[in-house]
Design an enzyme around this catalytic site. Structure first.
Site, PDB file in Angstrom:
ATOM      1  N   THR A 172       0.657  -0.953   0.043  1.00  0.00           N
ATOM      2  CA  THR A 172       0.285  -0.336   0.068  1.00  0.00           C
ATOM      3  C   THR A 172       1.291   1.079   0.186  1.00  0.00           C
ATOM      4  O   THR A 172       0.398   2.047  -0.542  1.00  0.00           O
ATOM      5  CB  THR A 172      -0.782  -0.004   1.029  1.00  0.00           C
ATOM      6  OG1 THR A 172      -0.697  -0.411   2.781  1.00  0.00           O
ATOM      7  CG2 THR A 172      -2.477  -1.103   1.529  1.00  0.00           C
ATOM      8  N   ASP A 173       2.269   1.457   0.080  1.00  0.00           N
ATOM      9  CA  ASP A 173       2.573   2.586   0.904  1.00  0.00           C
ATOM     10  C   ASP A 173       3.119   2.890  -0.746  1.00  0.00           C
ATOM     11  O   ASP A 173       3.319   4.535  -0.658  1.00  0.00           O
ATOM     12  CB  ASP A 173       3.996   2.130   1.600  1.00  0.00           C
ATOM     13  CG  ASP A 173       4.872   0.648   1.275  1.00  0.00           C
ATOM     14  OD1 ASP A 173       4.972   0.352   0.405  1.00  0.00           O
ATOM     15  OD2 ASP A 173       6.121   1.042   1.691  1.00  0.00           O
ATOM     16  N   GLY A 227      11.709 -10.372   4.489  1.00  0.00           N
ATOM     17  CA  GLY A 227      10.468  -9.599   4.784  1.00  0.00           C
ATOM     18  C   GLY A 227      10.498  -9.063   5.631  1.00  0.00           C
ATOM     19  O   GLY A 227       9.764  -8.310   6.209  1.00  0.00           O
ATOM     20  N   ASP A 233       9.709   1.354   5.215  1.00  0.00           N
ATOM     21  CA  ASP A 233      11.001   0.697   6.358  1.00  0.00           C
ATOM     22  C   ASP A 233      11.637   1.413   6.296  1.00  0.00           C
ATOM     23  O   ASP A 233      11.957   1.626   7.672  1.00  0.00           O
ATOM     24  CB  ASP A 233      11.870  -0.141   5.282  1.00  0.00           C
ATOM     25  CG  ASP A 233      10.547  -1.218   4.610  1.00  0.00           C
ATOM     26  OD1 ASP A 233       9.220  -1.553   4.724  1.00  0.00           O
ATOM     27  OD2 ASP A 233      11.348  -2.058   3.469  1.00  0.00           O
TER      28      ASP A 233
HETATM   29  C1  GLA Z   1       9.198  -3.580   0.541  1.00  0.00           C
HETATM   30  C2  GLA Z   1       9.056  -2.026   0.581  1.00  0.00           C
HETATM   31  C3  GLA Z   1       8.189  -1.778   1.358  1.00  0.00           C
HETATM   32  C4  GLA Z   1       6.773  -2.203   0.273  1.00  0.00           C
HETATM   33  C5  GLA Z   1       6.546  -3.512   1.493  1.00  0.00           C
HETATM   34  C6  GLA Z   1       5.802  -4.051   0.496  1.00  0.00           C
HETATM   35  O1  GLA Z   1       9.456  -4.414   2.584  1.00  0.00           O
HETATM   36  O2  GLA Z   1      10.491  -2.084   0.757  1.00  0.00           O
HETATM   37  O3  GLA Z   1       8.779  -0.652   0.970  1.00  0.00           O
HETATM   38  O4  GLA Z   1       6.365  -1.420  -0.461  1.00  0.00           O
HETATM   39  O5  GLA Z   1       7.839  -4.308   0.309  1.00  0.00           O
HETATM   40  O6  GLA Z   1       4.766  -3.726   1.501  1.00  0.00           O
END
Ligand code: GLA
Length: 384
Positions: free
Chosen positions: A39-40, A122, A170
């Protein structure tokens, strides 16, 4: 990491390799995203916590740049004017270049990195690295970046130089994390709000590792951009996928190719789930919160197609074992599944998941537990 933490391991490594004590150390956490996936970069909200697993960057002024990591043998020498190599040191060079663009220039540094954030799981090991590095390098130059500038430097280093067009979740949580709190961060407005999250999160590693740079992540971004262009033909006011109301989904389903309509449905329903989740957490409704996690995983599996068989199996096993909620966290296509369960039964739930997984895949998945923790900090020395 074995017995010693990354802070101590980094100091020892620095001494071993460079023959002296580091001048400055800074650390930043990995994260789990509780809800709000993909979503970001679509203008929506996310809900991560900072983990009690950290990356520590130790540094000392030198002539030229030398980098060493506790995770890889060898010392890497690099100039900051050279292009990216597809190597972990790209993140450090990216940070140095972004700092230089702000007028914070270093002539050289010896740098040692140690971490307890598993890479590629992740859990955002890359933002833990860029945020801690930006803090350490700025301090080495006698400067202290404000929190927003720090997020920006770290994000530009990754999205620009290192070549992963990530959103800002993040880096934001690596800077703003707080003990006992999740962070609701709205990527469209930049608004941040702390939400109570006193509990423990269990993490089960699918064992699969993703490669964000070349992989499906970029592909999904392109699909989302294309989906937005098509949505704007019928709803010209929509500036992002997350701004589309749930009630518009049937119309979008008719107007867009099936795959793109599914990507939109994920972003739109995920945005609604984050809002519901924030209110559930605020009221202490853990069952409702857990149900939203399961629904979020189903949406990743079916609509965004960013899950994998191993993660789906862990989520199914979690449900069977009585977990209140479970879902794949982070970029996707592997990495960690988070599991929520009442404290008194959590060990049993995790064991049952591990046993069930071992039956299907012939190996026992690694597991960790974590609590919401602090964001970036100076560990020793520096401008403070
Ligand atoms: C990675 C990206 C984040 C986000 C997630 C999915 O961690 O670095 O910015 O897009 O994937 O939510």
């Amino acid at each position: 990491m074995a017995k010693q933490g990354p802070r101590q391991a980094g100091t020892v490594l620095f001494r071993e390799v460079f023959g002296t004590a580091p001048g400055i150390g800074a650390s930043a956490p990995g994260r789990v995203n509780l809800l709000g996936e993909h979503t970001d970069y679509n203008g929506g909200p996310v809900l991560p916590i900072a983990l009690d697993r950290r990356t520590v960057v130790h540094a000392r002024p030198a002539h030229g740049f030398r980098f060493v990591s506790a995770l890889e043998p060898g010392v890497v020498e690099r100039g900051i004017e050279e292009g990216p190599r597809g190597h972990w040191t790209d993140y450090l060079v990216g940070v140095l270049r972004e700092l230089a663009a702000l007028g914070i220039e270093l002539q050289g540094a010896d740098v040692a990195v140690a971490s307890s954030v598993p890479a590629g799981a992740g859990l955002s090991s890359s933002a833990a690295l860029t945020v801690s590095a930006a803090t350490a390098f700025a301090a080495l130059a006698g400067k202290r970046l404000g929190p927003e500038a720090l997020v920006d430097v770290a994000w530009r280093a990754e999205a620009g130089y290192a070549g992963v067009r990530c959103g800002r979740m993040d880096q934001t949580i690596a800077v703003f994390g707080r003990p006992g709190k999740a962070l609701e961060f709205d990527a469209a407005t930049g608004d941040r709000r702390m939400v109570p999250f006193p509990g423990t999160v269990r993490m089960i590693d699918s064992g699969l590792r993703h490669a964000l740079v070349a992989g499906e992540y970029e592909h999904r971004r392109i699909e989302c951009e294309e989906a937005l262009r098509r949505c704007q033909r019928i709803m010209p006011d929509m500036t992002s996928l997350a701004a589309i109301p749930v009630r518009a989904l049937p119309r979008i389903g008719r107007a867009l190719p099936k795959i793109l309509a599914r990507r939109v449905r994920h972003v739109v329903t995920e945005t609604a789930r984050v809002h519901e989740a924030v209110s559930a957490l605020g009221r202490g409704r853990s069952m409702q919160f857990g149900a939203l996690l399961y629904a979020g995983h189903e949406s990743l599996r079916r609509d965004f197609e960013s899950s994998c068989d191993e993660a789906d199996a862990i989520v199914a096993l979690a449900r069977k074992a009585g977990a209140t909620g479970a879902r794949l966290t982070g970029g996707g296509w592997g990495g960690v599944v988070i599991v929520l369960a009442p404290e008194r039964s959590a060990d049993r739930v995790v064991m049952r998941i591990q046993e069930g997984f071992a039956k299907q895949y012939g190996r026992i998945p690694q597991q960790w537990s974590g609590k919401a923790s602090n964001g970036v900090r100076i560990e020793s020395g520096g401008a403070g």
